[in-house]
Design an enzyme around this catalytic site. Structure first.
Site, PDB file in Angstrom:
ATOM      1  N   HIS A   1     106.617  -0.801 -20.100  1.00 22.18           N
ATOM      2  CA  HIS A   1     108.005  -1.166 -20.395  1.00 22.18           C
ATOM      3  C   HIS A   1     108.126  -2.078 -21.616  1.00 22.18           C
ATOM      4  O   HIS A   1     109.241  -2.347 -22.075  1.00 22.18           O
ATOM      5  CB  HIS A   1     108.676  -1.793 -19.163  1.00 22.18           C
ATOM      6  CG  HIS A   1     108.277  -3.205 -18.881  1.00 22.18           C
ATOM      7  ND1 HIS A   1     109.055  -4.278 -19.234  1.00 22.18           N
ATOM      8  CD2 HIS A   1     107.198  -3.718 -18.258  1.00 22.18           C
ATOM      9  CE1 HIS A   1     108.464  -5.400 -18.847  1.00 22.18           C
ATOM     10  NE2 HIS A   1     107.335  -5.086 -18.249  1.00 22.18           N
TER      11      HIS A   1
ATOM     12  N   THR B   1      98.701   6.600  -4.473  1.00 23.98           N
ATOM     13  CA  THR B   1      99.205   7.803  -5.125  1.00 23.98           C
ATOM     14  C   THR B   1      99.774   7.464  -6.498  1.00 23.98           C
ATOM     15  O   THR B   1     100.619   6.582  -6.626  1.00 23.98           O
ATOM     16  CB  THR B   1     100.289   8.472  -4.260  1.00 23.98           C
ATOM     17  OG1 THR B   1      99.742   8.778  -2.974  1.00 23.98           O
ATOM     18  CG2 THR B   1     100.794   9.738  -4.912  1.00 23.98           C
TER      19      THR B   1
ATOM     20  N   CYS C   1     108.938 -14.208 -17.722  1.00 24.87           N
ATOM     21  CA  CYS C   1     108.299 -14.578 -16.461  1.00 24.87           C
ATOM     22  C   CYS C   1     108.437 -16.062 -16.146  1.00 24.87           C
ATOM     23  O   CYS C   1     108.206 -16.485 -15.022  1.00 24.87           O
ATOM     24  CB  CYS C   1     106.822 -14.190 -16.491  1.00 24.87           C
ATOM     25  SG  CYS C   1     106.553 -12.411 -16.606  1.00 24.87           S
TER      26      CYS C   1
END
Length: 381
Positions: free
Chosen positions: A201, A237, A325
């Site tokens: 991203h 997965t 963050c």
């Protein structure tokens, strides 16, 4: 709207979203399934891995997929530490690393490892001489970011590679999350680098996808156990649609570098030169080539950064205090503190992070609003 917070996250390219939608709707089988739908998913997964590897100039087998930069950093720091603890328990990270690295190192220090922090210069660059003095016979890992996320200083990865050239026991990790599309691959993915972390991203892919470069032959403790995915290294997965979108985004960003970077650098230069005319402005990012072309961090003396962020937001202009963050925690930029900037001044810092999506008309609008904001803060200053 003017979006100048691209180091926090980028807007996914339309082509990337189309790839995601197409794969998610048409190639929805589980890559671990034996039937044809699973085989189709596996082909997309491995084709994406191959494309990413070729764009970075590495082997397909050297790419491991993750959920993003934080996971990638955590996995390498902790995975290498436990894999190599029989050789030593000493780790070195720089004073200006992203929390994903520093907090991982801190966690390890609570589990039997010793962590040293490499200091930086007043300009925000790892001090090579000081780093050299920290190396010990029991040092097993050195982790240094490629591009600092708060002020944009490009770290001397080549020089650190030379320093570690004759120390094969030491694993060298580079947090390259802010590097894609901003500096040449050869500047941070040297022959000496053993691991590197990436996040989709940050270069116009979707959220929730990242990857690790792991040099062939280098060992790492598995992150997740269970189904055996990613060569038994990360059992879950795979996000095939997100991975395909990330491969597309990487190709698009890297194909635009030669044209985009000079444009981005020029926008930064125009803003920098205007800000430099104002006496109560302190600029923390450099204009020289040693700094990324997209990041410009400055402060208005006596005015807290969050006040400036919200002042611009009233005009539909989006910037940040420090890293995404850390900004909500209200902490001053850790990089600035490490550089020796006084806490009160560090609390004034705001960051602009530009991208190829931006243009000079947005720069002009930003500077117009900046003058208004600057004037309004006159009494506080």
């Amino acid at each position: 709207m003017i979006y100048f917070d691209n180091s926090a996250t980028t807007i996914p390219y339309a082509e990337v979203l189309r790839t995601y939608q197409e794969v998610a709707s048409k190639i929805w089988g589980n890559p671990s399934s034996l039937h044809n739908l699973g085989s189709k998913a596996t082909r997309i997964l491995e084709a994406s891995r191959k494309q990413i590897a070729e764009l970075l100039g590495v082997k397909s087998s050297e790419i491991l997929f993750t959920s993003g930069g934080t996971e990638s950093d955590n996995w390498v720091i902790k995975g290498v530490a436990f894999e190599k603890e029989r050789y030593g328990k000493h780790i070195i990270v720089s004073d200006i690393e992203h929390p994903a690295v520093k907090e991982s190192a801190k966690w390890l220090s609570q589990h039997g490892f010793e962590v040293s922090y490499a200091p930086v210069t007043a300009d925000g660059f790892v001090d090579i001489d000081q780093l050299a003095t920290l190396l010990r016979p029991d040092t097993i890992l050195v982790s240094i970011m490629a591009v600092n996320n708060e002020i944009g200083s490009i770290q001397p990865i080549k020089a650190i590679s030379d320093l570690l050239a004759n120390k094969p026991v030491i694993t060298f990790h580079v947090d390259a999350v802010q590097a894609i599309g901003k500096i040449p691959t050869k500047d941070y993915l040297t022959e000496r680098v053993d691991f590197a972390s990436f996040s989709g991203h940050k270069f116009h892919s979707v959220r929730g996808v990242g990857f690790i470069y792991r040099k062939e032959g280098k060992k790492l403790q598995p992150l997740l156990t269970g189904g055996g995915q990613e060569g038994d290294m990360r059992s879950t997965t795979e996000n095939v649609a997100g991975i395909a979108a990330t491969a597309k985004a990487l190709r698009l960003v890297m194909s635009k570098e030669n044209e985009a970077l000079p444009r981005i650098a020029k926008m930064k230069e125009v803003i920098y030169d205007e800000l430099a005319h104002h006496e109560d402005i302190v600029i923390f990012s450099g204009k020289a080539e040693a700094f990324a072309p997209n990041i410009l961090t400055f402060g208005i003396k006596g005015v807290r950064g969050e006040v400036i962020v919200h002042a611009f937001e009233e005009h539909d202009i989006y910037i940040s205090t420090t890293s995404a963050c850390s900004s909500k925690a209200g902490k001053p930029a850790g990089t600035l503190i490490a550089m020796g900037v006084p806490t009160k001044l560090a609390q004034s810092a705001v960051r602009l992070s530009l991208d190829d999506d931006n243009d000079m008309s947005q720069v002009e609008q930003f500077l117009t609003i900046f003058k208004q904001v600057y004037e309004k803060t006159k009494k506080v200053r």
